[in-house]
Design an enzyme around this catalytic site. Structure first.
Site, PDB file in Angstrom:
ATOM      1  N   ASP A 120       0.833  -1.210   0.000  1.00 46.19           N
ATOM      2  CA  ASP A 120       0.000   0.000   0.000  1.00 46.19           C
ATOM      3  C   ASP A 120       0.867   1.258   0.000  1.00 46.19           C
ATOM      4  O   ASP A 120       2.089   1.186   0.164  1.00 46.19           O
ATOM      5  CB  ASP A 120      -0.967   0.003   1.203  1.00 46.19           C
ATOM      6  CG  ASP A 120      -0.278  -0.365   2.517  1.00 46.19           C
ATOM      7  OD1 ASP A 120       0.960  -0.314   2.588  1.00 46.19           O
ATOM      8  OD2 ASP A 120      -0.981  -0.705   3.485  1.00 46.19           O
ATOM      9  N   ASN A 125      -7.249  -2.168  14.369  1.00 43.13           N
ATOM     10  CA  ASN A 125      -8.665  -2.353  14.008  1.00 43.13           C
ATOM     11  C   ASN A 125      -8.864  -3.583  13.126  1.00 43.13           C
ATOM     12  O   ASN A 125      -9.938  -3.793  12.583  1.00 43.13           O
ATOM     13  CB  ASN A 125      -9.202  -1.109  13.291  1.00 43.13           C
ATOM     14  CG  ASN A 125      -8.455  -0.829  11.990  1.00 43.13           C
ATOM     15  OD1 ASN A 125      -7.533  -1.563  11.633  1.00 43.13           O
ATOM     16  ND2 ASN A 125      -8.842   0.219  11.292  1.00 43.13           N
ATOM     17  N   GLU A 171      -9.520  -1.481   5.295  1.00 48.16           N
ATOM     18  CA  GLU A 171     -10.097  -1.097   6.579  1.00 48.16           C
ATOM     19  C   GLU A 171     -11.370  -1.894   6.860  1.00 48.16           C
ATOM     20  O   GLU A 171     -11.905  -2.548   5.954  1.00 48.16           O
ATOM     21  CB  GLU A 171     -10.421   0.410   6.556  1.00 48.16           C
ATOM     22  CG  GLU A 171      -9.207   1.307   6.310  1.00 48.16           C
ATOM     23  CD  GLU A 171      -8.268   1.401   7.523  1.00 48.16           C
ATOM     24  OE1 GLU A 171      -8.266   0.509   8.386  1.00 48.16           O
ATOM     25  OE2 GLU A 171      -7.514   2.392   7.583  1.00 48.16           O
ATOM     26  N   HIS A 214      -7.240  -4.194  10.285  1.00 50.85           N
ATOM     27  CA  HIS A 214      -6.999  -4.006   8.841  1.00 50.85           C
ATOM     28  C   HIS A 214      -5.769  -4.792   8.388  1.00 50.85           C
ATOM     29  O   HIS A 214      -4.872  -5.070   9.184  1.00 50.85           O
ATOM     30  CB  HIS A 214      -6.907  -2.512   8.469  1.00 50.85           C
ATOM     31  CG  HIS A 214      -5.651  -1.808   8.859  1.00 50.85           C
ATOM     32  ND1 HIS A 214      -5.565  -0.446   8.931  1.00 50.85           N
ATOM     33  CD2 HIS A 214      -4.409  -2.271   9.196  1.00 50.85           C
ATOM     34  CE1 HIS A 214      -4.332  -0.111   9.280  1.00 50.85           C
ATOM     35  NE2 HIS A 214      -3.622  -1.190   9.447  1.00 50.85           N
TER      36      HIS A 214
END
Ligand code: PGA
Length: 225
Positions: free
Chosen positions: A66, A126, A133, A128
């Site tokens: 990413d 979280n 996400e 991800h």
């Protein structure tokens, strides 16, 4: 089939990093290996170990997971900068891999190169993976996504202030990652262990993107406190 993926606990960050570097090295020695590579705090130790091994990456293709979007790639916070700083700039010219960062045709690019042999990934607090996400679907491909509030808070430590953290990124999708023939998750710290257990030891849910990897046939999960 195993009920759920095993989480391998390492006694120290150094041991985990060494084991991760050993697995990557195995692929670097294979001709024409295609590797997906992560950024962030967790893999720094793995890159240090890899640099010490002074490997020849010339037959390897690397695909970063990413990148912030938009970002000036020369800025210290870009993942492009991170990769040069932690790995690529340490290699001699003739030992450099073919390097790629996410772009509009990334999935075609990866599949025409023969697919990913190994994807090394981190996990966010979280859940991800790369910048997929919560809410990410298992069939997602490379795309521009809005960063989650939690991710922006977590990554603010790399910027002067939280306002400087980009709001978007371009990321490999869940399906892009899932197609890798082997996946290695690296995680450090109790909150990561919690989210890994929630994600990998329960049913798949788009609320915890790492959970989509639970049924992968060749998944390794390395963890240290
Ligand atoms: P970290 O990031 O290694 O900096 O904790 C992991 C991730 O967000 O994927």
């Amino acid at each position: 089939m195993k009920q759920h993926p095993t989480i391998t606990h390492f006694a120290s960050y150094e041991e985990m990093s060494k084991a991760a570097a050993k697995l990557v090295t195995h692929y670097v020695f294979k001709t024409n290996a295609n590797l997906a590579l992560p950024t962030g705090g967790t893999p720094i130790g793995m890159y240090k170990e890899l640099v010490e091994k002074n490997l020849d990456w010339a037959n390897v293709r690397t695909f970063n997971l990413d990148e912030y979007y938009p970002i000036n790639i020369d800025s210290q916070q870009s993942y492009y900068y991170y990769m040069y700083e932690n790995l690529f700039s340490t290699l001699k010219n003739h030992q450099s891999p073919q390097i790629s960062f996410p772009h509009a045709y990334y999935d075609n690019h990866i599949s025409s190169a023969g697919g990913l042999d190994l994807a090394v990934i981190g996990v966010g607090n979280n859940g991800h993976i790369a910048f997929n996400e919560p809410g990410s679907e298992p069939n997602s491909e490379t795309r521009i996504v809005k960063l989650d509030k939690q991710t922006i808070e977590d990554n603010a430590r790399f910027f002067d202030s939280i306002e400087d953290v980009p709001t978007h990124s371009i990321t490999m999708g869940i399906s892009t990652i899932f197609k890798a023939r082997e996946i290695l998750i690296l995680a450090q710290g109790k909150s990561k262990l919690e989210i890994l257990k929630k994600g990998l030891w329960n049913k798949e849910t788009k609320d915890i993107p790492v959970s989509w990897l639970r049924k992968h046939r060749n998944l390794k999960v390395f963890y240290c406190d």
